[in-house]
Write an enzyme that holds these catalytic residues in place. Structure first.
Site, mmCIF file in Angstrom:
data_model
loop_
_atom_site.group_PDB
_atom_site.id
_atom_site.type_symbol
_atom_site.label_atom_id
_atom_site.label_comp_id
_atom_site.label_asym_id
_atom_site.label_seq_id
_atom_site.Cartn_x
_atom_site.Cartn_y
_atom_site.Cartn_z
ATOM 1 N N ASP A 1 0.845 -1.198 0.000
ATOM 2 C CA ASP A 1 0.000 0.000 0.000
ATOM 3 C C ASP A 1 0.881 1.249 0.000
ATOM 4 O O ASP A 1 1.816 1.339 0.786
ATOM 5 C CB ASP A 1 -0.882 -0.032 1.262
ATOM 6 C CG ASP A 1 -2.032 0.957 1.194
ATOM 7 O OD1 ASP A 1 -2.135 1.687 0.195
ATOM 8 O OD2 ASP A 1 -2.821 0.983 2.158
ATOM 9 N N HIS B 1 -9.679 -1.077 -7.398
ATOM 10 C CA HIS B 1 -9.447 0.066 -6.496
ATOM 11 C C HIS B 1 -8.540 1.124 -7.128
ATOM 12 O O HIS B 1 -8.814 2.326 -7.035
ATOM 13 C CB HIS B 1 -8.857 -0.446 -5.176
ATOM 14 C CG HIS B 1 -8.511 0.636 -4.216
ATOM 15 N ND1 HIS B 1 -9.448 1.517 -3.717
ATOM 16 C CD2 HIS B 1 -7.315 1.005 -3.653
ATOM 17 C CE1 HIS B 1 -8.856 2.360 -2.894
ATOM 18 N NE2 HIS B 1 -7.569 2.086 -2.843
HETATM 19 C C1 HEM Z 1 -9.638 -0.079 3.072
HETATM 20 C C2 HEM Z 1 -8.902 0.970 2.834
HETATM 21 C C3 HEM Z 1 -7.858 1.000 1.746
HETATM 22 C C4 HEM Z 1 -6.916 0.075 1.424
HETATM 23 C C5 HEM Z 1 -6.623 -1.270 2.117
HETATM 24 C C6 HEM Z 1 -6.196 0.586 0.284
HETATM 25 C C7 HEM Z 1 -5.159 -0.068 -0.355
HETATM 26 C C8 HEM Z 1 -4.569 0.337 -1.531
HETATM 27 C C9 HEM Z 1 -3.590 -0.426 -2.271
HETATM 28 C C10 HEM Z 1 -3.070 -1.801 -1.859
HETATM 29 C C11 HEM Z 1 -3.261 0.302 -3.365
HETATM 30 C C12 HEM Z 1 -2.286 -0.094 -4.487
HETATM 31 C C13 HEM Z 1 -0.877 0.369 -4.234
HETATM 32 C C14 HEM Z 1 -0.701 1.860 -4.172
HETATM 33 O O1 HEM Z 1 -0.585 2.550 -5.184
HETATM 34 O O2 HEM Z 1 -0.731 2.364 -3.066
HETATM 35 C C15 HEM Z 1 -3.999 1.535 -3.306
HETATM 36 C C16 HEM Z 1 -3.934 2.555 -4.238
HETATM 37 C C17 HEM Z 1 -4.550 3.756 -4.119
HETATM 38 N N1 HEM Z 1 -5.501 4.108 -3.164
HETATM 39 FE FE1 HEM Z 1 -6.154 2.933 -1.652
HETATM 40 N N2 HEM Z 1 -6.724 1.813 -0.059
HETATM 41 C C18 HEM Z 1 -7.759 2.089 0.791
HETATM 42 C C19 HEM Z 1 -8.558 3.224 0.782
HETATM 43 C C20 HEM Z 1 -8.385 4.284 -0.061
HETATM 44 C C21 HEM Z 1 -9.161 5.507 -0.031
HETATM 45 C C22 HEM Z 1 -10.309 5.781 0.945
HETATM 46 C C23 HEM Z 1 -8.656 6.319 -1.004
HETATM 47 C C24 HEM Z 1 -9.047 7.726 -1.410
HETATM 48 C C25 HEM Z 1 -9.926 8.471 -0.805
HETATM 49 C C26 HEM Z 1 -7.558 5.613 -1.638
HETATM 50 C C27 HEM Z 1 -6.773 6.133 -2.660
HETATM 51 C C28 HEM Z 1 -5.854 5.408 -3.374
HETATM 52 C C29 HEM Z 1 -5.116 5.949 -4.500
HETATM 53 C C30 HEM Z 1 -5.166 7.372 -5.039
HETATM 54 C C31 HEM Z 1 -4.310 4.900 -4.986
HETATM 55 C C32 HEM Z 1 -3.365 4.952 -6.194
HETATM 56 C C33 HEM Z 1 -4.165 4.802 -7.461
HETATM 57 C C34 HEM Z 1 -3.276 4.831 -8.686
HETATM 58 O O3 HEM Z 1 -2.674 3.787 -9.012
HETATM 59 O O4 HEM Z 1 -3.195 5.886 -9.302
HETATM 60 N N3 HEM Z 1 -7.434 4.387 -1.055
HETATM 61 N N4 HEM Z 1 -4.808 1.535 -2.173
#
Ligand code: HEM
Length: 319
Positions: free
Chosen positions: A153, A227
């Site tokens: 993440d 996601h």
């Molecule tokens: C249960 C809660 C969450 C989990 C476990 C989670 C996990 C992850 C994971 C594993 C990734 C892929 C690796 C990375 O680029 O970081 C990711 C990407 C991302 N997440 Fe989350 N996330 C969560 C909630 C959120 C929320 C609430 C938001 C925004 C309000 C968010 C915004 C993003 C963004 C902007 C990316 C990158 C997207 C891209 O590739 O451009 N995430 N998240």
């Protein structure tokens, strides 16, 4: 760190950290609250200096943030950051991003939990009788920076080729609050049984990355509700809009509680809010984030994390 405009922001772009304590407080309706809070603002940089001086290898940092109600109550005379308001819940057909109370937040990180505890106990010593805990969560870095659901993440955070401050820090668009940041948090609980009952290939389609090595799925492999597809947003000119995420896993295995504390810093809350709209309502409507089939937010609160310069003014400006 000083920026080129000589404004000293808080550690809003720091690494998510090895150990984290997040505390959300309500400020009690007591007479001495105002003096105590302003005094704390006055001394915050000194407390930070002391920690960094005592424990130079601790990778210690802490940010302090204020909710809209607390801001109105104590600092309205300084004006209000343009986007600071109580978070409006987002309700889609299937899922809701709830809004919960919070006057004051501390986001404490260090390479040992003992350092986090040391700072949390200083906060308690100084503010204990004017605040009430709403939530305290202790998180940890899991393996190579994985969320508790097993995927790395934070990968797409601005870094290497993009200036993280440009995405995390208010600029000229809100002069009086320049160097500040919108800190939005949500505490998520995961349905681990449900998550573990689907195959690794299906999990990879939920996140949009490979589990083993964090490599992104190709556009053809990625479903519309992955996601990282839903949260990947652009402005009208096709520029990517980003936030700084410092999510941290937490778990209590014997009570089977598994969670992600979502922690984000943004130059504009509209960016974070658009990502939330895409996740909970869908764009187009109904294309909700598949991650929400396994993850439920039980909190949701917006704070403003002022620059050190502004913290000085909030104290009354006589230091
Ligand atoms: C249960 C809660 C969450 C989990 C476990 C989670 C996990 C992850 C994971 C594993 C990734 C892929 C690796 C990375 O680029 O970081 C990711 C990407 C991302 N997440 Fe989350 N996330 C969560 C909630 C959120 C929320 C609430 C938001 C925004 C309000 C968010 C915004 C993003 C963004 C902007 C990316 C990158 C997207 C891209 O590739 O451009 N995430 N998240």
């Amino acid at each position: 760190m000083s920026t080129n405009q000589n404004i000293f922001p808080q550690a809003v772009t720091a690494h998510p950290g090895q150990n984290v304590i997040i505390i959300v407080y309500k400020i009690k309706e007591v007479e001495q609250a105002e003096e105590r809070i302003k005094d704390f603002c006055d001394n915050f940089s000194a407390y930070m200096r002391s920690m960094l001086n005592r424990f130079p290898n601790s990778e210690f940092s802490s940010t302090i943030g204020f909710g809209a109600k607390a801001w109105e109550r104590f600092f309205a005379h300084l004006g209000t950051p343009k986007e600071l308001a109580e978070f409006i819940p987002i309700t889609g057909d299937k899922y809701t991003a709830v809004s919960t109370d919070g006057d004051l937040i501390f986001h404490i990180r260090a390479n040992k939990m003992g350092y986090c505890h040391e700072f949390a106990s200083i906060i308690e010593m100084k503010l204990g009788d004017v605040v009430e805990s709403i939530d305290e969560t202790h998180g940890f870095r899991y393996m190579d920076g994985k969320s508790i659901i097993g995927f790395v993440d934070g990968t797409e955070n601005p870094h290497v080729d993009l200036d993280p401050f440009a995405f995390a820090m208010i600029g000229d668009e809100d002069q009086d609050f320049k160097g500040g940041s919108y800190l939005f948090v949500q505490k998520y609980i995961h349905n681990m049984q449900g998550w573990n009952s689907i195959s690794t290939e299906e999990q990879e389609k939920v996140i949009g990355r490979h589990k083993f090595n964090d490599v992104e799925l190709t556009d053809e492999e990625k479903p519309a509700n992955a996601h990282n597809k839903v949260t990947n947003i652009e402005d009208d000119n096709g520029n990517e809009l980003k936030i700084i995420r410092a999510n941290i896993p937490f778990a209590n295995t014997s009570t089977r509680e598994y969670g992600t504390y979502f922690i984000s810093y943004a130059r504009s809350f509209a960016t974070t809010n658009k990502m939330l709209q895409n996740m909970f309502v869908g764009e187009p409507i109904g294309n909700t984030d598949r991650l929400l089939d396994f993850s439920t937010p039980i909190t949701g609160t917006l704070f403003f994390a002022p620059s050190y310069d502004l913290l000085g003014e909030m104290a009354g400006g006589d230091d």
